[in-house]
Design an enzyme around this catalytic site. Structure first.
Site, PDB file in Angstrom:
ATOM      1  N   LYS A   1       0.850  -1.196   0.000  1.00 37.22           N
ATOM      2  CA  LYS A   1       0.000   0.000   0.000  1.00 37.22           C
ATOM      3  C   LYS A   1       0.886   1.248   0.000  1.00 37.22           C
ATOM      4  O   LYS A   1       1.542   1.560   0.982  1.00 37.22           O
ATOM      5  CB  LYS A   1      -0.886   0.049   1.247  1.00 37.22           C
ATOM      6  CG  LYS A   1      -1.931   1.157   1.125  1.00 37.22           C
ATOM      7  CD  LYS A   1      -2.615   1.473   2.435  1.00 37.22           C
ATOM      8  CE  LYS A   1      -1.959   2.581   3.188  1.00 37.22           C
ATOM      9  NZ  LYS A   1      -1.906   3.879   2.497  1.00 37.22           N
TER      10      LYS A   1
ATOM     11  N   GLU B   1       9.894   1.109  10.539  1.00 34.05           N
ATOM     12  CA  GLU B   1      10.839   2.201  10.261  1.00 34.05           C
ATOM     13  C   GLU B   1      10.092   3.490  10.541  1.00 34.05           C
ATOM     14  O   GLU B   1       9.270   3.918   9.742  1.00 34.05           O
ATOM     15  CB  GLU B   1      11.281   2.174   8.795  1.00 34.05           C
ATOM     16  CG  GLU B   1      11.854   0.861   8.309  1.00 34.05           C
ATOM     17  CD  GLU B   1      13.194   0.537   8.927  1.00 34.05           C
ATOM     18  OE1 GLU B   1      13.803   1.428   9.553  1.00 34.05           O
ATOM     19  OE2 GLU B   1      13.618  -0.618   8.814  1.00 34.05           O
TER      20      GLU B   1
ATOM     21  N   GLU C   1       9.370  15.452  15.959  1.00 33.27           N
ATOM     22  CA  GLU C   1       9.784  15.439  14.558  1.00 33.27           C
ATOM     23  C   GLU C   1       8.962  16.466  13.772  1.00 33.27           C
ATOM     24  O   GLU C   1       7.739  16.377  13.731  1.00 33.27           O
ATOM     25  CB  GLU C   1       9.562  14.044  13.984  1.00 33.27           C
ATOM     26  CG  GLU C   1      10.087  13.899  12.575  1.00 33.27           C
ATOM     27  CD  GLU C   1       9.868  12.503  12.020  1.00 33.27           C
ATOM     28  OE1 GLU C   1       8.769  11.957  12.220  1.00 33.27           O
ATOM     29  OE2 GLU C   1      10.794  11.972  11.397  1.00 33.27           O
TER      30      GLU C   1
ATOM     31  N   GLY D   1       2.886   3.575  13.785  1.00 38.25           N
ATOM     32  CA  GLY D   1       3.649   2.362  14.101  1.00 38.25           C
ATOM     33  C   GLY D   1       3.060   1.632  15.304  1.00 38.25           C
ATOM     34  O   GLY D   1       2.936   0.402  15.314  1.00 38.25           O
TER      35      GLY D   1
ATOM     36  N   GLY E   1       6.723   4.826   8.396  1.00 34.55           N
ATOM     37  CA  GLY E   1       5.825   5.948   8.620  1.00 34.55           C
ATOM     38  C   GLY E   1       6.029   6.524  10.002  1.00 34.55           C
ATOM     39  O   GLY E   1       7.094   6.359  10.604  1.00 34.55           O
ATOM     40  N   SER E   2       4.991   7.152  10.512  1.00 34.83           N
ATOM     41  CA  SER E   2       5.137   7.874  11.780  1.00 34.83           C
ATOM     42  C   SER E   2       5.101   6.915  12.973  1.00 34.83           C
ATOM     43  O   SER E   2       4.546   5.815  12.893  1.00 34.83           O
ATOM     44  CB  SER E   2       4.017   8.902  11.898  1.00 34.83           C
ATOM     45  OG  SER E   2       2.776   8.244  11.819  1.00 34.83           O
ATOM     46  N   THR E   3       5.668   7.362  14.066  1.00 33.04           N
ATOM     47  CA  THR E   3       5.742   6.526  15.268  1.00 33.04           C
ATOM     48  C   THR E   3       4.343   6.226  15.797  1.00 33.04           C
ATOM     49  O   THR E   3       4.061   5.101  16.228  1.00 33.04           O
ATOM     50  CB  THR E   3       6.639   7.218  16.310  1.00 33.04           C
ATOM     51  OG1 THR E   3       7.955   7.294  15.754  1.00 33.04           O
ATOM     52  CG2 THR E   3       6.688   6.464  17.621  1.00 33.04           C
TER      53      THR E   3
ATOM     54  N   CYS F   1      13.066  10.911   7.341  1.00 32.81           N
ATOM     55  CA  CYS F   1      13.124  10.412   8.719  1.00 32.81           C
ATOM     56  C   CYS F   1      14.525  10.553   9.282  1.00 32.81           C
ATOM     57  O   CYS F   1      14.709  10.713  10.480  1.00 32.81           O
ATOM     58  CB  CYS F   1      12.705   8.947   8.722  1.00 32.81           C
ATOM     59  SG  CYS F   1      13.582   7.998   7.482  1.00 32.81           S
TER      60      CYS F   1
HETATM   61  P1  NAD Z   1       2.037   7.995   8.319  1.00 34.82           P
HETATM   62  O1  NAD Z   1       2.387   7.157   9.483  1.00 34.82           O
HETATM   63  O2  NAD Z   1       0.930   8.945   8.436  1.00 34.82           O
HETATM   64  O3  NAD Z   1       1.677   7.085   7.062  1.00 34.82           O
HETATM   65  C1  NAD Z   1       2.536   6.090   6.574  1.00 34.82           C
HETATM   66  C2  NAD Z   1       1.722   5.055   5.857  1.00 34.82           C
HETATM   67  O4  NAD Z   1       0.881   4.411   6.810  1.00 34.82           O
HETATM   68  C3  NAD Z   1       0.788   5.609   4.784  1.00 34.82           C
HETATM   69  O5  NAD Z   1       0.742   4.691   3.711  1.00 34.82           O
HETATM   70  C4  NAD Z   1      -0.564   5.654   5.502  1.00 34.82           C
HETATM   71  O6  NAD Z   1      -1.657   5.564   4.642  1.00 34.82           O
HETATM   72  C5  NAD Z   1      -0.466   4.443   6.385  1.00 34.82           C
HETATM   73  N1  NAD Z   1      -1.327   4.479   7.577  1.00 34.82           N
HETATM   74  C6  NAD Z   1      -1.860   5.556   8.206  1.00 34.82           C
HETATM   75  N2  NAD Z   1      -2.635   5.163   9.242  1.00 34.82           N
HETATM   76  C7  NAD Z   1      -2.584   3.813   9.271  1.00 34.82           C
HETATM   77  C8  NAD Z   1      -3.166   2.828  10.121  1.00 34.82           C
HETATM   78  N3  NAD Z   1      -3.950   3.137  11.151  1.00 34.82           N
HETATM   79  N4  NAD Z   1      -2.884   1.531   9.878  1.00 34.82           N
HETATM   80  C9  NAD Z   1      -2.069   1.180   8.869  1.00 34.82           C
HETATM   81  N5  NAD Z   1      -1.502   2.075   8.002  1.00 34.82           N
HETATM   82  C10 NAD Z   1      -1.743   3.373   8.222  1.00 34.82           C
HETATM   83  O7  NAD Z   1       3.397   8.667   7.908  1.00 34.82           O
HETATM   84  P2  NAD Z   1       3.656   9.673   6.723  1.00 34.82           P
HETATM   85  O8  NAD Z   1       3.138  10.993   7.173  1.00 34.82           O
HETATM   86  O9  NAD Z   1       3.193   9.095   5.435  1.00 34.82           O
HETATM   87  O10 NAD Z   1       5.253   9.664   6.669  1.00 34.82           O
HETATM   88  C11 NAD Z   1       6.018  10.460   7.466  1.00 34.82           C
HETATM   89  C12 NAD Z   1       6.547   9.686   8.646  1.00 34.82           C
HETATM   90  O11 NAD Z   1       7.258   8.535   8.206  1.00 34.82           O
HETATM   91  C13 NAD Z   1       7.537  10.470   9.462  1.00 34.82           C
HETATM   92  O12 NAD Z   1       7.286  10.300  10.834  1.00 34.82           O
HETATM   93  C14 NAD Z   1       8.868   9.853   9.094  1.00 34.82           C
HETATM   94  O13 NAD Z   1       9.879  10.015  10.022  1.00 34.82           O
HETATM   95  C15 NAD Z   1       8.512   8.451   8.872  1.00 34.82           C
HETATM   96  N6  NAD Z   1       9.510   7.813   8.015  1.00 34.82           N
HETATM   97  C16 NAD Z   1      10.344   6.878   8.559  1.00 34.82           C
HETATM   98  C17 NAD Z   1      11.315   6.292   7.775  1.00 34.82           C
HETATM   99  C18 NAD Z   1      12.265   5.255   8.331  1.00 34.82           C
HETATM  100  O14 NAD Z   1      12.832   4.523   7.545  1.00 34.82           O
HETATM  101  N7  NAD Z   1      12.445   5.159   9.617  1.00 34.82           N
HETATM  102  C19 NAD Z   1      11.432   6.652   6.455  1.00 34.82           C
HETATM  103  C20 NAD Z   1      10.568   7.622   5.943  1.00 34.82           C
HETATM  104  C21 NAD Z   1       9.598   8.185   6.740  1.00 34.82           C
END
Ligand code: NAD
Length: 498
Positions: free
Chosen positions: A183, A258, A392, A241, A236-238, A292
């Site tokens: 996704k 991640e 962040e 996560g 994605g975001s913590t 990130c």
């Molecule tokens: P996000 O957590 O909002 O979304 C990430 C993904 O998760 C998207 O595809 C989103 O649709 C999906 N998502 C959202 N809610 C969900 C749920 N309840 N269940 C399952 N999936 C869900 O993050 P974002 O705003 O897209 O990305 C930015 C964040 O990602 C920042 O916090 C950044 O630090 C982190 N990030 C981490 C890394 C790493 O490798 N550690 C790399 C890039 C980005």
């Protein structure tokens, strides 16, 4: 100056990839995909829902036995073909990525695209290199350990580097023999859909890769909780996560996270200042700071603060903002309106907490940038307890703190809940290695920043998540060991004497 042509809407894939077919979502709903440079709608893509996850998992499950049994070198050959095909498609892919993310096309061409190709190539070559082992056990027994694919894996990708992160997810998962339900972010799905087209073109069997464009709380949540998915890999975001971990508990699936970061970037008194200035600007301003691993906390030795900041502020102010499709542009807009507002809010928080704005802090006014989600490269002073020193921001926003002793620098570096990337600039080799060991992070860069390679493990500690992408570590993450015992010529006395 060269401005590249946008990709026309008719050349953009907008459907879901399920079982090798491009299909609409069962609910018939769509999501508008926005160009952050001018707020226009590029296309509308199919919106998958929970019932489409069921279809995709069924397809991935049906494809898993044959894909897992296929000779590893044949899986590798398909990944190598995909790498070649992506390279041939570079012009299309980089324009698509720039339009959808706001990422300058210069960076897409020089970093994202080559890193994506390298990743598929690396894991194509890796497919038949992951060996099992033979364990020296009791006499008369042979014990060997094979690494088996997990089966169906779910992969959830964020919006900041969609093309590259899709390769980091698909490369090792496919090389290791898994089938995938992926996704992309609802904000930036276009490059993943293009990769889906190239995957079908080079001959991956139907169902091996399924791509669902949809929202996190519906499709992402269902992937995380699905009982037939053996592992979920999430970037994605913590906060999300944490939801993934909770959702995964039903079938106790493997989870790889991640998450966010708040990267310390330490400038010691003996640093090569011009090199540190250039590297630190890349660390925070590349991709508008939406990384990130961004070096978002500058920790500078008091004695070099003035010289460093004078050059750093000068460089920040000279960064060329503009149309992502213009090859001269060095900084594009932030990727979404919602995120733009979030970063602007952090600038207000900094002001309220008493930060001095050393550079930027504003939305550029008027002219060609008026329609886009731009924010000037922003540098602020901050105290360690301030929100902007701990949370962040994920934008072109860096906080500056000073230190006097190495102990102070280390305490500042390790003073947050995240532990992803960290940088340090010094000419003292002993200090460099001492800090590399002591810093709470998954990756440390010495006299450089943000270097990545598919061979080198990528991931964090603490609230930056667990598990690793890239390298042998990733192949291990996408497999599970099976220990097989063979009685070769052991005499086993009966356990129960009757
Ligand atoms: P996000 O957590 O909002 O979304 C990430 C993904 O998760 C998207 O595809 C989103 O649709 C999906 N998502 C959202 N809610 C969900 C749920 N309840 N269940 C399952 N999936 C869900 O993050 P974002 O705003 O897209 O990305 C930015 C964040 O990602 C920042 O916090 C950044 O630090 C982190 N990030 C981490 C890394 C790493 O490798 N550690 C790399 C890039 C980005």
């Amino acid at each position: 100056m060269a401005k590249l042509e946008p990709v026309s809407a008719s050349a953009i894939q907008t459907k879901l990839l399920i079982g090798g077919q491009w299909v609409d979502g069962l609910a018939g709903a769509t999501i508008d995909v926005i160009n952050p440079y001018d707020g226009s709608t590029i296309v509308s893509v199919a919106e998958a829902r929970e019932e489409d996850v069921e279809r995709a998992v069924l397809a991935a499950k049906a494809a898993a036995p044959a894909w897992g049994r296929m000779a590893a070198h044949d899986r590798g050959r398909l990944l190598l073909k995909l790498a070649d095909r992506i390279e041939a498609d570079a012009d299309h892919l980089v324009r698509l990525e720039a339009m959808n993310t706001g990422h300058p096309v210069r960076d897409c061409m020089n970093l994202d695209l080559p890193r994506t190709v390298l990743c598929y190539r690396y894991f194509g070559g890796m497919a038949d290199k992951l060996e099992g082992s033979v364990i020296p056990v009791d006499a008369g027994f042979l014990n060997y350990v094979e690494r088996e694919p997990i089966g169906v894996v779910g992969q959830i990708v964020p919006w900041n580097f969609p093309l590259m992160f899709t390769s980091w997810k698909l490369g090792p998962a496919l090389a290791a023999g898994n089938t995938v339900v992926l996704k992309p972010s609802e904000i930036t799905p276009l490059s993943a859909l293009r990769i889906g087209e190239l995957i079908t073109e080079v001959g991956f069997p139907p169902g091996v890769v399924n791509i669902l464009t949809g929202y996190g709380h519906t499709v992402g949540q269902r992937i995380a909780e699905h009982r037939d998915i053996g592992k979920v890999s999430f970037t994605g975001s913590t906060n999300v996560g944490r939801k993934i971990v909770q959702a995964s508990a039903g079938n106790l699936k493997k989870v790889q996270l991640e998450l966010g970061g708040k990267g310390p970037n330490i400038i010691f008194e003996d640093a090569n200042i011009p090199a540190a200035v250039g590297g630190s600007a890349f660390a925070i301003f590349h991709n508008q700071g939406q990384a990130c691993i961004a070096g978002s906390r500058l920790i500078i030795h008091e004695s070099v603060k003035d010289e460093f900041l004078q050059r750093f502020i000068g460089l920040a102010r000279s960064i060329r903002m503009g149309d992502p499709l213009d090859t001269e542009t060095e900084m594009g807009p932030l990727t979404s309106k919602v995120h733009h507002e979030r970063v602007l809010n952090f600038i207000e928080v900094a002001k309220q907490q008493g930060s001095e704005i050393l550079a930027g802090g504003r939305v550029p006014e008027g002219g060609a940038l008026a329609g886009g989600y731009f924010i000037e490269p922003t540098i602020v002073t901050a105290e360690p307890g301030d929100r902007v020193s701990n949370e962040e921001v994920f934008g072109p926003f860096v906080s500056v703190t000073t230190f006097r002793t190495d102990e102070e620098a280390l305490a500042l570096a390790n003073g947050v809940s995240y532990g992803l990337g960290a940088g340090l600039w010094t000419s003292n080799i002993q200090r460099a290695h001492r800090f590399a060991k002591a810093i709470h992070a998954g990756m440390v860069w010495i006299n450089c920043y943000k270097r990545v390679h598919p061979g080198s493990p990528f991931g964090g500690v603490g609230e930056s998540g667990y598990g690793r992408e890239m390298g042998f570590e990733a192949m291990r993450e996408y497999t599970q060991p099976k220990s097989v015992w063979v009685n070769v010529d052991a005499e086993i006395p009966p356990f129960y004497r009757r």
